[in-house]
Design a protein around this motif. Structure first.
Motif, short mmCIF file in Angstrom:
data_model
loop_
_atom_site.label_atom_id
_atom_site.label_comp_id
_atom_site.label_asym_id
_atom_site.label_seq_id
_atom_site.Cartn_x
_atom_site.Cartn_y
_atom_site.Cartn_z
N PRO A 71 -102.12 99.08 -51.19
CA PRO A 71 -101.10 99.69 -50.31
C PRO A 71 -100.32 100.76 -51.05
O PRO A 71 -100.11 100.67 -52.27
N ARG A 72 -99.88 101.76 -50.29
CA ARG A 72 -99.14 102.87 -50.88
C ARG A 72 -97.77 102.99 -50.23
O ARG A 72 -97.59 102.65 -49.06
N THR A 73 -96.81 103.50 -50.99
CA THR A 73 -95.49 103.75 -50.43
C THR A 73 -95.54 105.01 -49.58
O THR A 73 -96.40 105.87 -49.77
N GLU A 74 -94.60 105.13 -48.66
CA GLU A 74 -94.54 106.33 -47.84
C GLU A 74 -94.11 107.54 -48.67
O GLU A 74 -94.62 108.64 -48.49
N ARG A 75 -93.19 107.32 -49.62
CA ARG A 75 -92.71 108.40 -50.46
C ARG A 75 -93.63 108.59 -51.65
O ARG A 75 -93.87 107.69 -52.42
N ARG A 76 -94.21 109.76 -51.77
CA ARG A 76 -95.08 110.15 -52.89
C ARG A 76 -96.39 109.38 -52.95
O ARG A 76 -97.16 109.54 -53.87
N LYS A 77 -96.58 108.43 -52.05
CA LYS A 77 -97.88 107.75 -51.93
C LYS A 77 -98.27 106.99 -53.20
O LYS A 77 -99.45 106.84 -53.50
N SER A 78 -97.31 106.50 -53.95
CA SER A 78 -97.63 105.70 -55.13
C SER A 78 -97.96 104.27 -54.69
O SER A 78 -97.67 103.86 -53.56
N ILE A 79 -98.59 103.51 -55.58
CA ILE A 79 -98.97 102.14 -55.24
C ILE A 79 -97.72 101.31 -54.96
O ILE A 79 -96.74 101.36 -55.71
N ASP A 80 -97.76 100.55 -53.89
CA ASP A 80 -96.61 99.75 -53.47
C ASP A 80 -96.70 98.37 -54.14
O ASP A 80 -97.14 97.39 -53.53
N PHE A 81 -96.27 98.30 -55.40
CA PHE A 81 -96.34 97.04 -56.13
C PHE A 81 -95.47 95.94 -55.54
O PHE A 81 -95.88 94.77 -55.54
N PRO A 82 -94.27 96.24 -55.03
CA PRO A 82 -93.49 95.17 -54.40
C PRO A 82 -94.21 94.49 -53.25
O PRO A 82 -94.15 93.27 -53.10
N LYS A 83 -94.93 95.28 -52.44
CA LYS A 83 -95.70 94.67 -51.34
C LYS A 83 -96.83 93.81 -51.88
O LYS A 83 -97.10 92.72 -51.36
N ILE A 84 -97.49 94.30 -52.93
CA ILE A 84 -98.56 93.51 -53.54
C ILE A 84 -98.01 92.16 -54.03
O ILE A 84 -98.61 91.11 -53.79
N ARG A 85 -96.85 92.19 -54.69
CA ARG A 85 -96.26 90.94 -55.18
C ARG A 85 -95.92 90.00 -54.03
O ARG A 85 -96.14 88.78 -54.11
N ARG A 86 -95.37 90.54 -52.95
CA ARG A 86 -95.02 89.70 -51.79
C ARG A 86 -96.26 89.08 -51.17
O ARG A 86 -96.27 87.89 -50.82
N ASP A 87 -97.32 89.87 -51.03
CA ASP A 87 -98.55 89.35 -50.44
C ASP A 87 -99.20 88.30 -51.33
O ASP A 87 -99.72 87.29 -50.85
N VAL A 88 -99.17 88.54 -52.64
CA VAL A 88 -99.75 87.57 -53.57
C VAL A 88 -98.94 86.27 -53.55
O VAL A 88 -99.51 85.17 -53.60
N LEU A 89 -97.63 86.38 -53.43
CA LEU A 89 -96.80 85.18 -53.33
C LEU A 89 -97.18 84.36 -52.11
O LEU A 89 -97.28 83.12 -52.18
N SER A 90 -97.46 85.03 -51.00
CA SER A 90 -97.86 84.30 -49.79
C SER A 90 -99.19 83.60 -49.99
O SER A 90 -99.41 82.49 -49.50
N VAL A 91 -100.10 84.24 -50.74
CA VAL A 91 -101.40 83.63 -51.03
C VAL A 91 -101.22 82.37 -51.88
O VAL A 91 -101.79 81.31 -51.59
N ILE A 92 -100.42 82.47 -52.92
CA ILE A 92 -100.23 81.33 -53.81
C ILE A 92 -99.53 80.18 -53.09
O ILE A 92 -99.79 79.00 -53.35
N ARG A 93 -98.64 80.52 -52.17
CA ARG A 93 -97.95 79.48 -51.41
C ARG A 93 -98.90 78.71 -50.49
O ARG A 93 -98.73 77.51 -50.27
N THR A 94 -99.90 79.42 -49.97
CA THR A 94 -100.74 78.80 -48.93
C THR A 94 -102.11 78.33 -49.42
O THR A 94 -102.77 77.55 -48.73
N ARG A 95 -102.54 78.79 -50.59
CA ARG A 95 -103.87 78.42 -51.08
C ARG A 95 -103.75 77.59 -52.35
O ARG A 95 -103.32 78.09 -53.40
N LYS A 96 -104.15 76.35 -52.27
CA LYS A 96 -104.01 75.43 -53.41
C LYS A 96 -104.81 75.87 -54.62
O LYS A 96 -104.42 75.58 -55.75
N GLU A 97 -105.91 76.57 -54.39
CA GLU A 97 -106.75 76.97 -55.53
C GLU A 97 -106.05 78.00 -56.42
O GLU A 97 -106.48 78.26 -57.55
N GLN A 98 -104.98 78.60 -55.91
CA GLN A 98 -104.23 79.57 -56.70
C GLN A 98 -103.03 78.95 -57.43
O GLN A 98 -102.33 79.63 -58.15
#
Length: 426
Positions: free
Chosen positions: A106-133
Motif C-alpha cells: 500500500p502507498r500513501t496518498e502524499r508522495r506515494k511512499s510505502i504506507d508502513f503504518p497500514k502494513i503494521r495495522r494489517d499485520v497486527l490483525s493477522v497475528i490477532r486472528t491466526r494462531k500460526e502467527q
C-alpha cells in the motif's frame, strides 16, 4: 576487520548482568547515551541464541533504521550471527503482509511512499486472528524502543515469547513513540525495570554541551551525574560562525582532515537527505571523501551503501544517526532554513541526539546572520565554559586544535540550502 563492538570481557558487571538476564519475563532496559545499550543488545542476542539453542529463524533484533541495521549487522557478523536476524520491524512486517495480503504494498496518498503504518495495522490483525502467527519468535530485542509506535508492542506481545526493549527517553525524536508505561503494559512487564546508571560514551566536555538541550533541570542533572568517561584530551567543543556557505564548507573540510590524522571515527550529521548530498558533494570538491549513511532500493531490496568496518568519515541525517557512535561528531549548517520544517522542541531533541553520538569532541558550524534560534542556547553554553565560539572576522575566541581548560574552572571538572525533505526512517 575493525569493529566498534566491545569484546564481552570488556563489558562492565552491570552490562554483563543485562546480557545474561534469563528470558523468563519481558524486560525494559533504560540507559542514557553511551551506557552500552547497543553493545548489550548484540551480546545478548549471541548469549540467548547459544544458551537456549535458538535457531536463527526463531529470533530477531529489531532496529530503528536500515543504517543502524547495517551498523549492528557488522557487530552480529563479528560474533557469527546471521545477517537475517537483524532488521527493521517494517522489513519483517512487510514479509508477513506480502504472505497474507499482497506483494503490491500500500502507498500513501502524499508522495506515494510505502504506507508502513497500514502494513503494521494489517499485520497486527493477522497475528490477532491466526494462531500460526502467534509466538513465532522465541526472543526479540528492540533497539531505540522510545521511537517505535504503540502498534509495534501490540504486535510483539503476540508474536514473541520474550522481548527485551532498550529505551532512552532523552533520545526520543518522534512524538508518536510509545512511552515506558505503555511498553510495560502491552508487554505485561512488572513495574521493575533495568536501569544502566552510567554513561560510558560521552566524555565530560561532550556531555556538558549535550546537557544544554535537556529542558528539565532534574533530568539534566541526572544525565550529567551518570557520565563516567575519561576526557582523553582537554578539547572543548567548537562552534564556527562562517562568513559564507563556502567558507563554512572550507572549514568543515579542514576539520575532517585534522580528525583523520588522529585516526578517529568521524560522523557528520545533518537534518535532511538533500543537505546530506549537498555537503558530501561540497566536501568532495575540496578533496575530502565521505561515505553516505543512506539507503537505496535495488531490485526491490533496501541496501545501505556504507561500511562501518572502516574509518572513512560517515555523513548521515539525525534520524539515520540514531544509535551510531563516533569519536568526533560534526554538525554543520545550523541555519534556520535547514531546520525550518522542525518544531522547536524537536530541534532540541535532535541536537541532543546528534551531540550525544560523540565520544570525545563535537564541532558545530553555521553562517553569520542565518543561525537558528538554538544558537542562543549555544552562546549560553559558551558563557558557561562548555563551548568555544569562533566567529569569522569577529573578536571571539580563537580556535585551537587542543584547547586549554575552560576559563573559570577550578575543580578540574569539565563542563547548501535545503528544502524540507520527506524522510523515511525505515
Amino acid at each position: 576487520m575493525t569493529t566498534w563492538l566491545l569484546h564481552r570481557s570488556e563489558l562492565t558487571p552491570d552490562q554483563l548482568r543485562v546480557v545474561e538476564m534469563p528470558p523468563d519475563e519481558n524486560r525494559l532496559v533504560l540507559g542514557p547515551p553511551g551506557s552500552g545499550k547497543t553493545h548489550i543488545l548484540v551480546h545478548r542476542a549471541a548469549h540467548l541464541a547459544a544458551t537456549y539453542n535458538v535457531q536463527p529463524a526463531r529470533y530477531r533484533a529489531f532496529v530503528f533504521t536500515n543504517v543502524i541495521r547495517e551498523y549492528i549487522r557488522s557487530g552480529f557478523e563479528f560474533l557469527g550471527l546471521p545477517d537475517e536476524t537483524v532488521s527493521t520491524l517494517d522489513f519483517w512486517t512487510t514479509a508477513i503482509y506480502e504472505k497474507y495480503f499482497s506483494r503490491r504494498l500500500p502507498r500513501t496518498e502524499r508522495r506515494k511512499s510505502i504506507d508502513f503504518p497500514k502494513i503494521r495495522r494489517d499485520v497486527l490483525s493477522v497475528i490477532r486472528t491466526r494462531k500460526e502467527q502467534r509466538n513465532t519468535l522465541d526472543f526479540v530485542l528492540v533497539d531505540e524502543g522510545q521511537d517505535l509506535g504503540p502498534e509495534t508492542y501490540e504486535i510483539l506481545s503476540l508474536a514473541a515469547r520474550h522481548v527485551t526493549v532498550f529505551v532512552d527517553p532523552h533520545q526520543k525524536i518522534f512524538e508518536d513513540g510509545a512511552d515506558e508505561s505503555f511498553i510495560r503494559e502491552k508487554l505485561g512487564m512488572s513495574a521493575n525495570q533495568v536501569s544502566l546508571l552510567a554513561a560510558y560514551r560521552n566524555a565530560p566536555y561532550v556531555a556538558h554541551l549535550a546537557s544544554h538541550f535537556i529542558a528539565d533541570d532534574a533530568k539534566r542533572a541526572q544525565y550529567l551525574a551518570q557520565v563516567q568517561v575519561e576526557q582523553k584530551v582537554r578539547e572543548r567543543p567548537l562552534l564556527f560562525i562562517a562568513s559564507t556557505y563556502e567558507r563554512e564548507l572550507d572549514r568543515l573540510a579542514e576539520i575532517v582532515r585534522q580528525r583523520q590524522v588522529l585516526n578517529e571515527r568521524i560522523g557528520i550529521i545533518v537534518p535532511t537527505n538533500r543537505l546530506l548530498h549537498g555537503i558530501a558533494s561540497g566536501l568532495e570538491e575540496r578533496g575530502v571523501l565521505v561515505e553516505k549513511a543512506i539507503k537505496k532500493e535495488e531490485g526491490g531490496k533496501v541496501q545501505v551503501v556504507c561500511d562501518f568496518g572502516n574509518l572513512v568519515p560517515k555523513i548521515a541525517t539525525f534520524f539515520m544517526a540514531k544509535g551510531l557512535t563516533f569519536d568526533s561528531v560534526l554538525l554543520p549548517r545550523l541555519t534556520e532554513k535547514a531546520y525550518q520544517w522542525t518544531k522547536r522542541a524537536q530541534r532540541g531533541r535532535m541536537l541532543f541526539v546528534g551531540i550525544a553520538r560523540a565520544t570525545q569532541w563535537v564541532y558545530l558550524s553555521t553562517v553569520g546572520g542565518l543561525g537558528f534560534e538554538e544558537i542562543a542556547v549555544l552562546r549560553e553554553a559558551a558563557a558557561q565554559g562548555h563551548l568555544t565560539i569562533q566567529e569569522e572576522g569577529g573578536t571571539g575566541d580563537t580556535w585551537r586544535a587542543r584547547d586549554d581548560e575552560p576559563r573559570g574552572q577550578k575543580d578540574g571538572r569539565t563542563p547548501a540550502d535545503t528544502d524540507d525533505d520527506e524522510f523515511s526512517v525505515l
